[in-house]
Design a protein around this motif. Sequence first.
Motif, PDB file in Angstrom:
ATOM      1  N   ASP A 114       7.380   1.397  11.295  1.00  0.00           N
ATOM      2  CA  ASP A 114       6.667   0.168  11.873  1.00  0.00           C
ATOM      3  C   ASP A 114       5.736  -0.266  10.389  1.00  0.00           C
ATOM      4  O   ASP A 114       4.593   0.407  10.008  1.00  0.00           O
ATOM      5  CB  ASP A 114       5.662   0.394  12.691  1.00  0.00           C
ATOM      6  N   ASP A 115       6.556  -1.106   9.601  1.00  0.00           N
ATOM      7  CA  ASP A 115       5.839  -1.675   8.253  1.00  0.00           C
ATOM      8  C   ASP A 115       4.256  -2.279   8.480  1.00  0.00           C
ATOM      9  O   ASP A 115       3.365  -1.958   7.911  1.00  0.00           O
ATOM     10  CB  ASP A 115       6.511  -2.360   7.460  1.00  0.00           C
ATOM     11  N   GLU A 116       3.991  -2.995   9.479  1.00  0.00           N
ATOM     12  CA  GLU A 116       2.954  -3.322   9.872  1.00  0.00           C
ATOM     13  C   GLU A 116       1.697  -2.655  10.120  1.00  0.00           C
ATOM     14  O   GLU A 116       0.613  -2.664   9.647  1.00  0.00           O
ATOM     15  CB  GLU A 116       3.023  -4.747  10.804  1.00  0.00           C
ATOM     16  N   ASN A 118       1.761   0.304   9.231  1.00  0.00           N
ATOM     17  CA  ASN A 118       1.512   1.363   7.980  1.00  0.00           C
ATOM     18  C   ASN A 118       0.492   0.484   7.295  1.00  0.00           C
ATOM     19  O   ASN A 118      -0.315   1.170   6.844  1.00  0.00           O
ATOM     20  CB  ASN A 118       2.718   1.583   7.321  1.00  0.00           C
ATOM     21  N   ALA A 119       0.861  -0.687   6.994  1.00  0.00           N
ATOM     22  CA  ALA A 119       0.037  -1.635   6.274  1.00  0.00           C
ATOM     23  C   ALA A 119      -1.299  -1.565   6.416  1.00  0.00           C
ATOM     24  O   ALA A 119      -2.486  -1.607   5.859  1.00  0.00           O
ATOM     25  CB  ALA A 119       0.639  -2.979   6.061  1.00  0.00           C
ATOM     26  N   SER A 120      -1.590  -1.828   7.924  1.00  0.00           N
ATOM     27  CA  SER A 120      -3.004  -1.939   8.605  1.00  0.00           C
ATOM     28  C   SER A 120      -3.837  -0.594   8.573  1.00  0.00           C
ATOM     29  O   SER A 120      -5.012  -0.678   7.981  1.00  0.00           O
ATOM     30  CB  SER A 120      -2.938  -2.519  10.003  1.00  0.00           C
ATOM     31  N   LEU A 121      -2.785   0.318   8.511  1.00  0.00           N
ATOM     32  CA  LEU A 121      -3.748   1.625   8.593  1.00  0.00           C
ATOM     33  C   LEU A 121      -4.216   1.932   6.991  1.00  0.00           C
ATOM     34  O   LEU A 121      -5.241   2.542   6.403  1.00  0.00           O
ATOM     35  CB  LEU A 121      -2.881   2.866   8.832  1.00  0.00           C
ATOM     36  N   GLY A 122      -3.350   1.504   6.166  1.00  0.00           N
ATOM     37  CA  GLY A 122      -3.783   1.669   4.608  1.00  0.00           C
ATOM     38  C   GLY A 122      -4.926   1.109   4.379  1.00  0.00           C
ATOM     39  O   GLY A 122      -5.986   1.407   3.598  1.00  0.00           O
ATOM     40  N   VAL A 123      -5.112  -0.319   4.792  1.00  0.00           N
ATOM     41  CA  VAL A 123      -6.405  -1.213   4.640  1.00  0.00           C
ATOM     42  C   VAL A 123      -7.551  -0.342   5.126  1.00  0.00           C
ATOM     43  O   VAL A 123      -8.682  -0.316   4.501  1.00  0.00           O
ATOM     44  CB  VAL A 123      -6.107  -2.492   5.330  1.00  0.00           C
ATOM     45  N   ALA A 141       5.015   0.966   3.849  1.00  0.00           N
ATOM     46  CA  ALA A 141       5.381  -0.300   4.531  1.00  0.00           C
ATOM     47  C   ALA A 141       6.296  -1.139   3.552  1.00  0.00           C
ATOM     48  O   ALA A 141       6.992  -2.136   4.216  1.00  0.00           O
ATOM     49  CB  ALA A 141       3.918  -1.099   4.484  1.00  0.00           C
ATOM     50  N   ILE A 142       6.117  -0.910   2.242  1.00  0.00           N
ATOM     51  CA  ILE A 142       7.078  -1.666   1.381  1.00  0.00           C
ATOM     52  C   ILE A 142       8.436  -1.100   1.591  1.00  0.00           C
ATOM     53  O   ILE A 142       9.418  -1.671   1.775  1.00  0.00           O
ATOM     54  CB  ILE A 142       6.593  -1.261   0.128  1.00  0.00           C
ATOM     55  N   SER A 146      10.769  -4.524   2.338  1.00  0.00           N
ATOM     56  CA  SER A 146      10.694  -4.806   1.109  1.00  0.00           C
ATOM     57  C   SER A 146       9.930  -6.090   0.614  1.00  0.00           C
ATOM     58  O   SER A 146       9.714  -6.681  -0.469  1.00  0.00           O
ATOM     59  CB  SER A 146      11.958  -5.004   0.286  1.00  0.00           C
ATOM     60  N   GLN A 147       9.551  -6.997   1.788  1.00  0.00           N
ATOM     61  CA  GLN A 147       9.077  -8.223   1.863  1.00  0.00           C
ATOM     62  C   GLN A 147       7.602  -8.082   2.153  1.00  0.00           C
ATOM     63  O   GLN A 147       6.969  -9.442   2.527  1.00  0.00           O
ATOM     64  CB  GLN A 147       9.696  -9.489   2.642  1.00  0.00           C
ATOM     65  N   HIS A 148       7.260  -6.862   2.447  1.00  0.00           N
ATOM     66  CA  HIS A 148       5.730  -6.854   2.932  1.00  0.00           C
ATOM     67  C   HIS A 148       4.587  -7.073   1.818  1.00  0.00           C
ATOM     68  O   HIS A 148       4.327  -6.179   1.071  1.00  0.00           O
ATOM     69  CB  HIS A 148       5.343  -5.454   3.630  1.00  0.00           C
TER      70      HIS A 148
END
Length: 249
Positions: A114-116, A118-123, A141-142, A146-148
């Motif tokens: 799940d890209d979103e 992953n991105a939210s956890l990164g933040v 996420a990327i 590839s468009q995240h």
Amino acid sequence: MIKSTTAKRYLFPPWSILAMAAVVAVLVIWQSHDAARVPGPPHPFFQVLHTNLGQFWLCTGEREQARLAFERALRNDPQAHVAHVALAVIAQGQGRREDAIHHLRQALAISPQDDETNASLGVLLLGEGKIREACDHFKAAIANSSQHHAAMANLAWIKATSAENDLRDGALALDLATRASNVLDDRDPKQLSIVAAAKAETGDFQGAIRVAERALNFAQDMGDQERQAALQVHLEKYRAGQPLRFSTY
């Protein structure tokens, strides 16, 4: 940092709220008798409805009711990925960062692609100073999308400005920052400041100055005094031939 959009992905659109309201009364009554039910696996229909009810309460701003519904959904089905994500959104909104991180980790254990998430956890991890782990999640996420562009922007900022030498990569930072800025908003001072930092990391200080000055103009037009102050500091560094360095974000 560029915030992610997990909350938006898991909320129903406004037009569906009235339709969902039709089942709320039935669900509330059913929940009140939940403890009296015969032990055993719950019916899948009610597992879904618990999640739907939680999303309904989120849409209407009743976050405590939403929390209870999603927690009930997880008791019925520990693999309910959406419930973990929604509970993370609620916890973050209430300032409970550790709980939010816990639920996002649980969600990724169920659905690691799940890209979103992953991105939210990164933040969140960046805010806790766990920069290397945050990078791993932005990369994931990327890789999965590839468009995240929000993940691209955040990873670019780290790659351009980290105080850790082995984390920096000016060329990669500039590529990610430019791609993200072109799509997200090339008039956004925050996005432009990331591009400027990446240019400085590659040694292109004149380019960094030009982009940072453009970002400063936009920040002034927007009346964003905090961004203006930060960009003034950045410009002083670039004019002195120095890239940005941060140990925390």
